[in-house]
Write a protein that holds these residues in place. Structure first.
Motif, mmCIF file in Angstrom:
data_model
loop_
_atom_site.group_PDB
_atom_site.id
_atom_site.type_symbol
_atom_site.label_atom_id
_atom_site.label_comp_id
_atom_site.label_asym_id
_atom_site.label_seq_id
_atom_site.Cartn_x
_atom_site.Cartn_y
_atom_site.Cartn_z
ATOM 1 N N GLN A 66 0.824 -1.212 0.000
ATOM 2 C CA GLN A 66 0.000 0.000 0.000
ATOM 3 C C GLN A 66 0.852 1.252 0.000
ATOM 4 O O GLN A 66 1.915 1.291 0.616
ATOM 5 N N GLU A 100 -5.671 5.177 0.049
ATOM 6 C CA GLU A 100 -4.790 4.018 0.130
ATOM 7 C C GLU A 100 -4.767 3.381 -1.254
ATOM 8 O O GLU A 100 -5.807 3.022 -1.797
ATOM 9 N N PHE A 109 -3.418 0.277 -3.526
ATOM 10 C CA PHE A 109 -2.976 -1.102 -3.384
ATOM 11 C C PHE A 109 -2.292 -1.540 -4.680
ATOM 12 O O PHE A 109 -2.901 -1.490 -5.759
#
Length: 123
Positions: free
Chosen positions: A3, A33, A35
């Motif tokens: 992340q 966030e 990923f």
């Protein structure tokens, strides 16, 4: 999944269902966030193998400070779409938008929405 997190980005926008929100605007705080797989970037020490945080900020800024929307849900959705278009290595994204001092009856510090989206084959 690894992340990248961008926390507390602040923007001024004109989103809301009340006319005064569209006219006066207000501050919005955004946490994101991202990923993705960061192993290659960690080994190469090359920004080309990662996601440029400055570009993520700029994409988010364009959406939040851009065209007014009624719902911050729509703003979050538009940010996710723009990030998937900009960053091919992005696999999923979590976006939290905080709207301090909403103009609704009662006493609130803030209201917010959080969405989580994964890359789809048609993106």
């Amino acid at each position: 999944m690894d992340q990248i997190k961008l926390n507390g980005m602040m923007f001024y926008g004109y989103h809301g269902v009340f006319p005064e929100e569209n006219k006066l605007g207000q501050r919005f705080t955004v946490d994101i966030e991202l990923f993705t797989d960061l192993k290659k970037a960690g080994q190469s020490d090359d920004i080309q193998d990662s996601m440029d945080y400055g570009q993520v900020y700029q994409v988010t800024q364009r959406v939040v400070e851009g065209e007014a929307k009624n719902l911050i849900e729509t703003v979050a959705e538009d940010i996710s779409k723009a990030l998937f278009e900009q960053f091919g290595m992005l696999q999923a994204v979590s976006i939290y938008i905080d709207k301090p001092g909403p103009p609704i009856p009662g006493y609130y510090e803030s209201v917010g929405v959080e969405i989580y989206r994964e890359r789809q084959d048609d993106v």
